[in-house]
Design an enzyme around this catalytic site. Sequence first.
Site, PDB file in Angstrom:
ATOM      1  N   ARG A  88       0.827  -1.205   0.000  1.00 30.18           N
ATOM      2  CA  ARG A  88       0.000   0.000   0.000  1.00 30.18           C
ATOM      3  C   ARG A  88       0.862   1.255   0.000  1.00 30.18           C
ATOM      4  O   ARG A  88       0.314   2.359  -0.004  1.00 30.18           O
ATOM      5  CB  ARG A  88      -0.891   0.007   1.243  1.00 30.18           C
ATOM      6  CG  ARG A  88      -2.322  -0.459   0.967  1.00 30.18           C
ATOM      7  CD  ARG A  88      -3.076  -0.304   2.258  1.00 30.18           C
ATOM      8  NE  ARG A  88      -4.499  -0.280   2.114  1.00 30.18           N
ATOM      9  CZ  ARG A  88      -5.292  -1.319   2.320  1.00 30.18           C
ATOM     10  NH1 ARG A  88      -4.781  -2.487   2.593  1.00 30.18           N
ATOM     11  NH2 ARG A  88      -6.594  -1.187   2.236  1.00 30.18           N
ATOM     12  N   ARG A 160     -18.428  -2.459   9.135  1.00 33.34           N
ATOM     13  CA  ARG A 160     -17.163  -2.292   9.868  1.00 33.34           C
ATOM     14  C   ARG A 160     -16.904  -0.817  10.142  1.00 33.34           C
ATOM     15  O   ARG A 160     -17.224   0.028   9.317  1.00 33.34           O
ATOM     16  CB  ARG A 160     -15.998  -2.846   9.031  1.00 33.34           C
ATOM     17  CG  ARG A 160     -15.884  -4.319   9.116  1.00 33.34           C
ATOM     18  CD  ARG A 160     -14.678  -4.920   8.401  1.00 33.34           C
ATOM     19  NE  ARG A 160     -13.907  -4.067   7.528  1.00 33.34           N
ATOM     20  CZ  ARG A 160     -13.312  -4.513   6.408  1.00 33.34           C
ATOM     21  NH1 ARG A 160     -13.430  -5.769   6.031  1.00 33.34           N
ATOM     22  NH2 ARG A 160     -12.589  -3.714   5.674  1.00 33.34           N
ATOM     23  N   ARG A 171      -9.799   7.084   4.195  1.00 33.69           N
ATOM     24  CA  ARG A 171      -9.112   6.001   3.494  1.00 33.69           C
ATOM     25  C   ARG A 171      -8.856   6.380   2.039  1.00 33.69           C
ATOM     26  O   ARG A 171      -7.827   6.034   1.477  1.00 33.69           O
ATOM     27  CB  ARG A 171      -9.935   4.708   3.581  1.00 33.69           C
ATOM     28  CG  ARG A 171      -9.972   4.150   4.981  1.00 33.69           C
ATOM     29  CD  ARG A 171     -10.878   2.956   5.089  1.00 33.69           C
ATOM     30  NE  ARG A 171     -10.315   1.772   4.454  1.00 33.69           N
ATOM     31  CZ  ARG A 171     -10.989   0.648   4.261  1.00 33.69           C
ATOM     32  NH1 ARG A 171     -12.243   0.547   4.630  1.00 33.69           N
ATOM     33  NH2 ARG A 171     -10.406  -0.383   3.693  1.00 33.69           N
TER      34      ARG A 171
HETATM   35  P1  AMP Z   1      -8.325  -3.817   3.886  1.00 29.53           P
HETATM   36  O1  AMP Z   1      -9.098  -4.922   4.481  1.00 29.53           O
HETATM   37  O2  AMP Z   1      -7.274  -4.281   2.902  1.00 29.53           O
HETATM   38  O3  AMP Z   1      -9.175  -2.718   3.302  1.00 29.53           O
HETATM   39  O4  AMP Z   1      -7.482  -3.140   5.077  1.00 29.53           O
HETATM   40  C1  AMP Z   1      -8.119  -2.550   6.180  1.00 29.53           C
HETATM   41  C2  AMP Z   1      -7.148  -1.649   6.927  1.00 29.53           C
HETATM   42  O5  AMP Z   1      -6.014  -2.415   7.378  1.00 29.53           O
HETATM   43  C3  AMP Z   1      -6.533  -0.529   6.112  1.00 29.53           C
HETATM   44  O6  AMP Z   1      -7.376   0.600   6.039  1.00 29.53           O
HETATM   45  C4  AMP Z   1      -5.256  -0.249   6.889  1.00 29.53           C
HETATM   46  O7  AMP Z   1      -5.535   0.475   8.083  1.00 29.53           O
HETATM   47  C5  AMP Z   1      -4.820  -1.650   7.311  1.00 29.53           C
HETATM   48  N1  AMP Z   1      -3.933  -2.256   6.303  1.00 29.53           N
HETATM   49  C6  AMP Z   1      -4.178  -3.358   5.536  1.00 29.53           C
HETATM   50  N2  AMP Z   1      -3.148  -3.628   4.712  1.00 29.53           N
HETATM   51  C7  AMP Z   1      -2.223  -2.660   4.946  1.00 29.53           C
HETATM   52  C8  AMP Z   1      -0.939  -2.356   4.405  1.00 29.53           C
HETATM   53  N3  AMP Z   1      -0.390  -3.094   3.417  1.00 29.53           N
HETATM   54  N4  AMP Z   1      -0.284  -1.281   4.918  1.00 29.53           N
HETATM   55  C9  AMP Z   1      -0.791  -0.531   5.893  1.00 29.53           C
HETATM   56  N5  AMP Z   1      -1.999  -0.741   6.437  1.00 29.53           N
HETATM   57  C10 AMP Z   1      -2.716  -1.795   5.974  1.00 29.53           C
END
Ligand code: AMP
Length: 214
Positions: A88, A160, A171
Amino acid sequence: MKIVMLGAPGAGKGTQAKMIAEKYGIPHISTGDIFRANMKEGTELGKKAREYMDQGLLVPDDLTVKILLDRVEKDDCKGGYVLDGFPRTIPQAKVLDEALVQQGETIDAAVNVDVPDENIVRRMSGRRACPGCGATYHVEHIPPKNPDECDVCGEKLILRDDDKPDTVQNRLKVYHEQTRPLIDYYTEKGILKTVDGAVHMKDVFSAIVTILGD
Ligand code: AMP
């Protein structure tokens, strides 16, 4: 085959990643899922991750990179994997590339699921997740069989915290500032594949299979 999924939060990259994993018989690795599992178990990692996730911020690179590298070293990753939500940031992508180079490997494709920002907030407010098993749904696109009830384990579905409108705005901002530059990063490597993510998820998947091959 090693694949990275790119796209704004709510673009549907998680859904596509699961379908890719199933079709090509490779593990689906979601750093978000790993963090949520840790939050549920109440681990130290989970507690630290929650501070960032609930605000729509990225978990710091040092924590995230470690859990990802530990995961891709497991035996089930020998034949490849699809990464959903990692990298990310540019530093995360560089660490992954360096770890792969040491094994004489590379990422084969970065699939960018492209959806305009206007669609994102609307899409995310329809998302529902199961606090029990982590399954995800969408009230319009992937509805559960019974309203607000998980098909897998029967628990009551929730919106969520990180899918609530204020957090979604954060985000998206974080996505544009920190994650979107990865599009240029993988374009320069010659492996970026962009698909239109605004169409039906089955059509998005067909476009991806056309790109990746059978
Ligand atoms: P997701 O389920 O992929 O949308 O991730 C949910 C949240 O987890 C994100 O908004 C970040 O806060 C954290 N997160 C997930 N993957 C990453 C990553 N590669 N780097 C930093 N934060 C992450």
